[in-house]
Design a protein around this motif. Structure first.
Motif, PDB file in Angstrom:
ATOM      1  N   PHE A 103       0.824  -1.204   0.000  1.00 44.84           N
ATOM      2  CA  PHE A 103       0.000   0.000   0.000  1.00 44.84           C
ATOM      3  C   PHE A 103       0.866   1.265   0.000  1.00 44.84           C
ATOM      4  CE2 PHE A 103      -2.466   3.254   2.338  1.00 44.84           C
ATOM      5  CZ  PHE A 103      -3.485   3.425   1.402  1.00 44.84           C
ATOM      6  N   LEU A 104       1.919   1.275   0.822  1.00 46.59           N
ATOM      7  CA  LEU A 104       2.806   2.435   0.865  1.00 46.59           C
ATOM      8  C   LEU A 104       3.545   2.623  -0.461  1.00 46.59           C
ATOM      9  CD1 LEU A 104       4.262   2.128   4.478  1.00 46.59           C
ATOM     10  CD2 LEU A 104       2.581   3.779   3.642  1.00 46.59           C
ATOM     11  N   LEU A 105       3.979   1.525  -1.068  1.00 48.04           N
ATOM     12  CA  LEU A 105       4.636   1.622  -2.372  1.00 48.04           C
ATOM     13  C   LEU A 105       3.666   2.078  -3.453  1.00 48.04           C
ATOM     14  CD1 LEU A 105       6.972  -1.512  -2.291  1.00 48.04           C
ATOM     15  CD2 LEU A 105       7.632   0.896  -2.114  1.00 48.04           C
ATOM     16  N   LEU A 106       2.412   1.669  -3.371  1.00 48.30           N
ATOM     17  CA  LEU A 106       1.402   2.128  -4.322  1.00 48.30           C
ATOM     18  C   LEU A 106       1.160   3.627  -4.168  1.00 48.30           C
ATOM     19  CD1 LEU A 106      -0.688   1.413  -6.501  1.00 48.30           C
ATOM     20  CD2 LEU A 106      -2.322   1.026  -4.655  1.00 48.30           C
ATOM     21  N   ILE A 107       1.105   4.102  -2.934  1.00 48.97           N
ATOM     22  CA  ILE A 107       0.942   5.543  -2.702  1.00 48.97           C
ATOM     23  C   ILE A 107       2.137   6.303  -3.263  1.00 48.97           C
ATOM     24  CG2 ILE A 107       0.926   7.313  -0.890  1.00 48.97           C
ATOM     25  CD1 ILE A 107      -0.814   5.436   0.758  1.00 48.97           C
ATOM     26  N   ARG A 108       3.339   5.808  -3.017  1.00 46.60           N
ATOM     27  CA  ARG A 108       4.543   6.467  -3.530  1.00 46.60           C
ATOM     28  C   ARG A 108       4.547   6.485  -5.057  1.00 46.60           C
ATOM     29  NH1 ARG A 108      10.384   3.852  -3.404  1.00 46.60           N
ATOM     30  NH2 ARG A 108      11.521   5.534  -4.374  1.00 46.60           N
ATOM     31  N   PHE A 109       4.200   5.358  -5.665  1.00 44.02           N
ATOM     32  CA  PHE A 109       4.136   5.263  -7.121  1.00 44.02           C
ATOM     33  C   PHE A 109       3.127   6.251  -7.691  1.00 44.02           C
ATOM     34  CE2 PHE A 109       2.193   3.261 -10.910  1.00 44.02           C
ATOM     35  CZ  PHE A 109       3.304   3.265 -11.741  1.00 44.02           C
ATOM     36  N   THR A 110       1.943   6.317  -7.086  1.00 43.84           N
ATOM     37  CA  THR A 110       0.895   7.232  -7.548  1.00 43.84           C
ATOM     38  C   THR A 110       1.345   8.683  -7.406  1.00 43.84           C
ATOM     39  OG1 THR A 110      -0.749   5.611  -6.851  1.00 43.84           O
ATOM     40  CG2 THR A 110      -1.538   7.832  -7.259  1.00 43.84           C
ATOM     41  N   ARG A 111       1.994   9.006  -6.286  1.00 46.03           N
ATOM     42  CA  ARG A 111       2.486  10.370  -6.078  1.00 46.03           C
ATOM     43  C   ARG A 111       3.530  10.746  -7.132  1.00 46.03           C
ATOM     44  NH1 ARG A 111       5.886  10.614  -1.171  1.00 46.03           N
ATOM     45  NH2 ARG A 111       7.494  10.317  -2.709  1.00 46.03           N
ATOM     46  N   ASN A 112       4.432   9.814  -7.459  1.00 42.22           N
ATOM     47  CA  ASN A 112       5.452  10.094  -8.473  1.00 42.22           C
ATOM     48  C   ASN A 112       4.839  10.278  -9.855  1.00 42.22           C
ATOM     49  OD1 ASN A 112       7.476  10.001  -6.573  1.00 42.22           O
ATOM     50  ND2 ASN A 112       8.031   7.881  -7.004  1.00 42.22           N
ATOM     51  N   ILE A 113       3.856   9.466 -10.208  1.00 43.50           N
ATOM     52  CA  ILE A 113       3.160   9.629 -11.494  1.00 43.50           C
ATOM     53  C   ILE A 113       2.469  10.986 -11.540  1.00 43.50           C
ATOM     54  CG2 ILE A 113       1.285   8.747 -12.951  1.00 43.50           C
ATOM     55  CD1 ILE A 113       3.699   6.949 -13.033  1.00 43.50           C
ATOM     56  N   TYR A 114       1.803  11.357 -10.451  1.00 42.61           N
ATOM     57  CA  TYR A 114       1.124  12.655 -10.383  1.00 42.61           C
ATOM     58  C   TYR A 114       2.127  13.800 -10.564  1.00 42.61           C
ATOM     59  CZ  TYR A 114      -1.309  16.692  -8.523  1.00 42.61           C
ATOM     60  OH  TYR A 114      -1.838  17.945  -8.364  1.00 42.61           O
ATOM     61  N   ARG A 115       3.273  13.704  -9.915  1.00 42.47           N
ATOM     62  CA  ARG A 115       4.300  14.747 -10.050  1.00 42.47           C
ATOM     63  C   ARG A 115       4.790  14.860 -11.488  1.00 42.47           C
ATOM     64  NH1 ARG A 115       8.205  13.918  -4.776  1.00 42.47           N
ATOM     65  NH2 ARG A 115       6.797  14.829  -3.245  1.00 42.47           N
ATOM     66  N   LEU A 116       5.021  13.730 -12.130  1.00 42.39           N
ATOM     67  CA  LEU A 116       5.479  13.765 -13.523  1.00 42.39           C
ATOM     68  C   LEU A 116       4.438  14.386 -14.442  1.00 42.39           C
ATOM     69  CD1 LEU A 116       7.222  10.289 -13.834  1.00 42.39           C
ATOM     70  CD2 LEU A 116       8.311  12.513 -14.116  1.00 42.39           C
ATOM     71  N   LEU A 117       3.189  13.963 -14.274  1.00 40.16           N
ATOM     72  CA  LEU A 117       2.134  14.486 -15.143  1.00 40.16           C
ATOM     73  C   LEU A 117       1.869  15.963 -14.880  1.00 40.16           C
ATOM     74  CD1 LEU A 117      -0.333  11.457 -15.203  1.00 40.16           C
ATOM     75  CD2 LEU A 117       1.355  12.137 -16.929  1.00 40.16           C
ATOM     76  N   SER A 118       1.889  16.375 -13.610  1.00 38.20           N
ATOM     77  CA  SER A 118       1.676  17.796 -13.316  1.00 38.20           C
ATOM     78  C   SER A 118       2.878  18.624 -13.769  1.00 38.20           C
ATOM     79  CB  SER A 118       1.403  18.012 -11.835  1.00 38.20           C
ATOM     80  OG  SER A 118       2.519  17.635 -11.067  1.00 38.20           O
ATOM     81  N   SER A 119       4.072  18.062 -13.727  1.00 36.14           N
ATOM     82  CA  SER A 119       5.244  18.758 -14.244  1.00 36.14           C
ATOM     83  C   SER A 119       5.149  18.921 -15.755  1.00 36.14           C
ATOM     84  CB  SER A 119       6.507  17.989 -13.869  1.00 36.14           C
ATOM     85  OG  SER A 119       7.643  18.616 -14.360  1.00 36.14           O
ATOM     86  N   ALA A 120       4.646  17.902 -16.424  1.00 31.24           N
ATOM     87  CA  ALA A 120       4.478  17.993 -17.879  1.00 31.24           C
ATOM     88  C   ALA A 120       3.419  19.027 -18.237  1.00 31.24           C
ATOM     89  CB  ALA A 120       4.106  16.629 -18.447  1.00 31.24           C
ATOM     90  N   ALA A 121       2.368  19.140 -17.448  1.00 32.20           N
ATOM     91  CA  ALA A 121       1.293  20.089 -17.744  1.00 32.20           C
ATOM     92  C   ALA A 121       1.643  21.503 -17.305  1.00 32.20           C
ATOM     93  CB  ALA A 121       0.008  19.642 -17.056  1.00 32.20           C
TER      94      ALA A 121
END
Length: 180
Positions: A103-121
């Motif tokens: 669960f903690l790794l899933l949260i970390r993974f989701t946070r990193n994906i969100y950061r990448l996508l928000s950085s791209a936008a």
């Protein structure tokens, strides 16, 4: 004979692993030679040694049982001993640790994906050979994600980014390394 060979091979493998990890790069060639020769002798002798551990049967502990008194209309009372079930806490604890970690790794993974996508936008972007160059305000090493190549805006405007680097990142995008 099979047991002897298995134990000997296991002993040799352990001694070889010790040699490879600690002694292989040492300049003490004479010591290394004696270690390897001694390992062969040691691995041939150790399987011949057997250890016996005396075992004694343990008495049944009364704490593991509880008594039920059964009585009937025309029957005398009967005492029945029923064994208590041992409660296993290790397996559920391991599952809790496993699921919590996942669960903690899933949260970390989701946070990193969100950061990448928000950085791209949230940053200026430029089209480059069918992909998007995302120009980041901070100084960073280049990297790619999905169809985006993230590079430093200052390096891009000052023409400090080599064509080979962009080709390398473009290869990551075309081969879909973000998905694999």
């Amino acid at each position: 004979m099979t047991t002897y060979l298995f134990r000997s091979i296991l002993c040799l493998a352990i001694l070889l692993l010790v040699y490879l990890l600690f002694l292989e790069k040492e300049k003490m060639h004479r010591f290394n030679r004696w270690y390897l020769l001694g390992s062969i002798v040691f691995a041939c002798i150790v399987p011949l040694i057997s250890f016996t551990v005396p075992s004694e049967s343990l008495p049944i502990l009364q704490d593991n049982y509880f008594e039920i008194i059964v009585s009937g209309h025309n029957q005398p009372d009967q005492n029945i001993l029923i064994q208590k079930e041992a409660t296993d806490y290790v397996t559920p604890a391991l599952w809790v640790v496993y699921l919590l970690t996942a669960f903690l790794l899933l949260i970390r993974f989701t946070r990193n994906i969100y950061r990448l996508l928000s950085s791209a936008a949230g940053n200026r972007s430029v089209m480059y050979h069918g992909t998007t160059l995302v120009l980041l305000k901070e100084k960073t090493a280049s990297y790619s994600f999905l169809n985006n190549i993230f590079i430093s805006e200052k390096d891009y405007t000052d023409h400090l980014i080599e064509e080979e680097l962009l080709t390398h990142e473009l290869t990551h995008v075309k081969q879909k390394h973000s998905w694999m």
